[in-house]
Design an enzyme around this catalytic site. Structure first.
Site, mmCIF file in Angstrom:
data_model
loop_
_atom_site.group_PDB
_atom_site.id
_atom_site.type_symbol
_atom_site.label_atom_id
_atom_site.label_comp_id
_atom_site.label_asym_id
_atom_site.label_seq_id
_atom_site.Cartn_x
_atom_site.Cartn_y
_atom_site.Cartn_z
ATOM 1 N N ASP A 141 0.815 -1.220 0.000
ATOM 2 C CA ASP A 141 0.000 0.000 0.000
ATOM 3 C C ASP A 141 0.849 1.272 0.000
ATOM 4 O O ASP A 141 0.322 2.377 0.122
ATOM 5 C CB ASP A 141 -0.963 0.002 1.187
ATOM 6 C CG ASP A 141 -0.253 0.090 2.535
ATOM 7 O OD1 ASP A 141 0.994 0.035 2.565
ATOM 8 O OD2 ASP A 141 -0.960 0.194 3.569
ATOM 9 N N ASP A 177 8.038 4.461 20.886
ATOM 10 C CA ASP A 177 8.004 5.903 21.067
ATOM 11 C C ASP A 177 6.802 6.251 21.937
ATOM 12 O O ASP A 177 5.697 5.763 21.703
ATOM 13 C CB ASP A 177 7.873 6.599 19.710
ATOM 14 C CG ASP A 177 8.830 7.766 19.569
ATOM 15 O OD1 ASP A 177 8.937 8.538 20.530
ATOM 16 O OD2 ASP A 177 9.459 7.898 18.507
ATOM 17 N N ASP A 236 9.118 11.154 23.677
ATOM 18 C CA ASP A 236 9.153 12.337 22.822
ATOM 19 C C ASP A 236 9.000 13.610 23.653
ATOM 20 O O ASP A 236 8.117 13.699 24.513
ATOM 21 C CB ASP A 236 8.016 12.233 21.793
ATOM 22 C CG ASP A 236 8.085 13.303 20.743
ATOM 23 O OD1 ASP A 236 9.042 13.290 19.946
ATOM 24 O OD2 ASP A 236 7.171 14.148 20.694
ATOM 25 N N GLU A 257 13.682 12.389 24.887
ATOM 26 C CA GLU A 257 14.047 13.502 24.009
ATOM 27 C C GLU A 257 13.957 14.762 24.857
ATOM 28 O O GLU A 257 12.917 15.022 25.470
ATOM 29 C CB GLU A 257 13.110 13.580 22.816
ATOM 30 C CG GLU A 257 13.514 14.647 21.816
ATOM 31 C CD GLU A 257 12.500 14.815 20.693
ATOM 32 O OE1 GLU A 257 12.924 15.178 19.584
ATOM 33 O OE2 GLU A 257 11.292 14.600 20.924
ATOM 34 N N HIS A 285 14.839 10.670 12.852
ATOM 35 C CA HIS A 285 13.745 11.005 11.934
ATOM 36 C C HIS A 285 13.529 12.505 11.788
ATOM 37 O O HIS A 285 12.766 12.935 10.911
ATOM 38 C CB HIS A 285 12.453 10.346 12.419
ATOM 39 C CG HIS A 285 12.006 10.856 13.764
ATOM 40 N ND1 HIS A 285 12.673 10.558 14.924
ATOM 41 C CD2 HIS A 285 10.975 11.653 14.127
ATOM 42 C CE1 HIS A 285 12.077 11.135 15.936
ATOM 43 N NE2 HIS A 285 11.044 11.818 15.482
ATOM 44 N N ASP A 286 14.161 13.313 12.640
ATOM 45 C CA ASP A 286 14.027 14.767 12.575
ATOM 46 C C ASP A 286 15.266 15.457 12.004
ATOM 47 O O ASP A 286 15.277 16.677 11.894
ATOM 48 C CB ASP A 286 13.771 15.331 13.981
ATOM 49 C CG ASP A 286 12.374 15.040 14.493
ATOM 50 O OD1 ASP A 286 11.462 14.871 13.668
ATOM 51 O OD2 ASP A 286 12.202 14.972 15.722
#
Length: 606
Positions: free
Chosen positions: A43, A116, A223, A292, A364-365
């Site tokens: 997908d 996360d 996070d 984080e 990822h940032d």
């Protein structure tokens, strides 16, 4: 599947000050961004079954822990960091049964799974937030609701409670017609901040965390967890609500001020983290907690990660990935190596007696580190610089984090048009800075997004050279949710897996070295040649054993700096090369000549 025999480091060697280090002192964590890792059903989106299908690859790499970016049910406004149901899996990624299968299969291979945890905020579609719109509901005080600024009509321009800006651009306040008030959101307007001052909020969070740990996960990456305690006055008001202006805070180019001074590392931060430890982790073993930590200093990192204080195992600090820009991330600057070394030294020395460090340059940032601080202009320089940056990071004291594809030397996406991007932060920033505030030209902004945009790390994992890089089937009916990097034909796991000179093979050596070397896992760290503009050099010491690490972070041959030269001259006749980005004989000659070739890096036994 390859099995690695790891040295069990005795407590006498694993001593961190007066405190024995736990299992993660010589572990390596691998971050998976699920929507971009492996698509099992065609997908165009990665999923849990896709991750399960790649566990043998991760076990072969040798990592110990897999950190999954959010897979909870979510509207996906911020790619899952806006959670609408903490106790369910988003259908994009699969089902709870798929999660259970992933846990079981990972544990069979000796891999731990860390999820996360996003509890500074939820989605505005979470049932808690929907209920909080009613002032008479028990959830009414679960978020930060505030009235319009005195003398202003609610919902009109300028009526926000104060001038705080969101990290994603625009005001940090959003008006709700249903409630007739504004709610605080430090990120997207679809990510309202939870009110941790309310004990009911904390109980609900802890119950959810226990539910997941009971289900078999091995810990949480939390996070922006250092934003949960806000600085409120005795009446419960946020700063700046009593007047027409937010005093004493500079307003940025876009017309807003940062909420950071009032929303980062607030007065109850330690209290909340200690309470979480007691209510969730007490009596459990083998888990990992990493937070984080925006707004946290190295000194505060020492306190929070000191086991005696009962808070978190380690934190992600950000000064080292935030400093190479001209005020804002969209105006990048070249790497100032002495400045970078000073920041890293601050991290390392703060926890030299107690506490612990997390080691990362990518996630990822962040953009791909080989494009940011290395050189991806040619295959040779890409491979060399990827290895050099990897050795530099992994030889520090702390727990290294490998972001998916970093072990292949994956590069930035090099997108050229705005419609290729998917990230909310980048798209909002372009609109606000270029079209609304007009503080940056379109050309400069596009260059900034290309260099620093978060989508650089979110393009699909490059498994092979097929049409969609093996991320999804070449004949899949749906294309990947974001374009595959065109260089996947040259950079991919299939091409590197059996190549002894590949970036992948080098990362396997780095990871094995941490597993099996007491000095890498537990040795003291000391910076040398601090002011050299090209070479990053430091030592690791454990008892009578000493390592010298030298890394040429440039694309030209450079002289070995003075302190490094003196250490080598005072050591053995022929340096014992533990690991090098070139072959060992080449590096021996380089060191004998007191120079390092482009991107040459080595760990040398003294």
């Amino acid at each position: 599947m390859t099995t690695f025999n790891r040295t069990i480091i005795p407590d006498a060697i694993r001593t961190n000050g007066a405190t024995p280090n736990p299992w993660w002192s010589n572990a390596v964590v691998y971050q998976i961004y699920p929507r971009s890792f492996q698509d099992a059903n065609g997908d165009g989106l990665g999923d849990l079954k896709g991750i399960t299908s790649r566990l043998d690859y991760l076990a072969d790499l040798g990592v110990d822990v897999l950190w999954l970016s959010p897979v909870y049910r979510s509207p996906q406004d911020d790619n899952g960091y806006d959670i609408s149901d903490y106790r369910d899996i988003d259908p994009l990624f699969g089902t709870l049964d798929d999660m259970d299968e992933l846990l079981a299969e990972a544990h069979k291979r000796g891999l731990k799974i860390v999820m996360d945890l996003v509890v500074n905020h939820t989605s505005d579609e979470h049932a808690w937030f929907e209920a909080s719109k009613d002032k008479d509901d028990p959830h009414a005080d679960w978020y930060w609701w505030r009235p319009a600024r005195p003398g202003h009509e609610p919902g009109t321009p300028g009526a926000e409670p104060n001038q705080w800006g969101s990290y994603f651009g625009g005001s940090a306040w959003e008006y709700s017609p249903e409630r007739g008030e504004y709610y605080l959101h430090q990120f997207s307007k679809k990510q309202p901040d939870l009110n941790w001052e309310n004990p009911a909020v904390r109980r609900a969070v802890y119950d959810m965390m226990n539910w997941w740990l009971d289900r078999g996960i091995d810990g949480f990456r939390m996070d922006v967890i250092t934003l949960i305690s806000k600085r409120t006055d005795p009446n419960g008001r946020l700063p700046g609500e009593t007047g027409s202006e937010l005093h004493d805070l500079p307003v940025g180019e876009e017309g807003y001020s940062s909420p950071n001074p009032f929303c980062a590392d607030g007065p109850r931060q330690d209290e909340f983290l200690k309470e979480m430890r007691r209510e969730v982790f007490a009596g459990r073993e083998g888990f990992l907690t990493v937070g984080e930590a925006p707004g946290i200093t190295p000194v505060r990192n020492e306190h929070i990660t000191n086991p005696a204080n009962g808070e978190l195992d380690m934190l992600f600090l950000f000064d080292h990935v935030d400093f190479d820009c001209d005020g804002v991330k969209w105006k990048p600057l070249p790497l100032d190596l002495p400045g970078f070394k000073r920041i890293m030294a601050g991290y390392q020395t703060a926890v030299e007696n107690v506490g612990w460090a997390s080691l990362f340059t990518g996630n990822h940032d962040q953009p791909r580190v080989v494009s940011r601080w290395g050189d991806d202009s040619s295959e040779e320089s890409r491979v060399r610089s990827a290895k050099a940056l990897g050795l530099m990071l992994h030889m520090h004291r702390g727990t290294p984090y490998v972001y998916q594809g970093e072990e292949l030397g994956m590069t930035n996406a090099h997108f050229t048009s705005l419609d290729q991007y998917r990230d909310l932060e980048s798209l909002n920033a372009y609109r606000q800075r270029v079209e609304e505030a007009k503080v940056q030209s379109p050309e400069s902004m596009m260059a900034g997004i290309a260099a620093r945009g978060r989508d650089n790390s979110r393009t699909p994992m490059q498994w092979d050279g097929s049409a969609y890089a093996g991320f999804t089937a070449p004949d899949a009916a749906t294309e990947p949710w974001i374009s595959v990097n065109p260089n996947h034909a040259e950079i991919n796991a299939a091409g590197e897996f059996d190549d002894p000179d590949s970036v992948y093979a080098f990362y396997k050596k780095l990871i094995a070295l941490r597993h099996n070397s007491s000095i890498v896992a537990a040795g003291e760290w000391q910076l040398i040649d601090a002011d050299d503009a090209h070479v990053y050099a430091f030592t690791r010491t454990l008892g009578n054993e000493r390592l010298l690490v030298v890394v040429n972070l440039s694309g030209r041959t450079v002289d070995l700096p003075r302190e490094s030269t003196e250490l080598i001259a005072g050591g053995v006749t022929e340096p014992d090369i533990i690991l090098s980005t070139y072959d060992a004989p080449h590096t021996v000659v380089s060191l004998a000549n007191r120079e390092l070739d482009p991107w040459e890096a080595a760990a040398v036994q003294l």
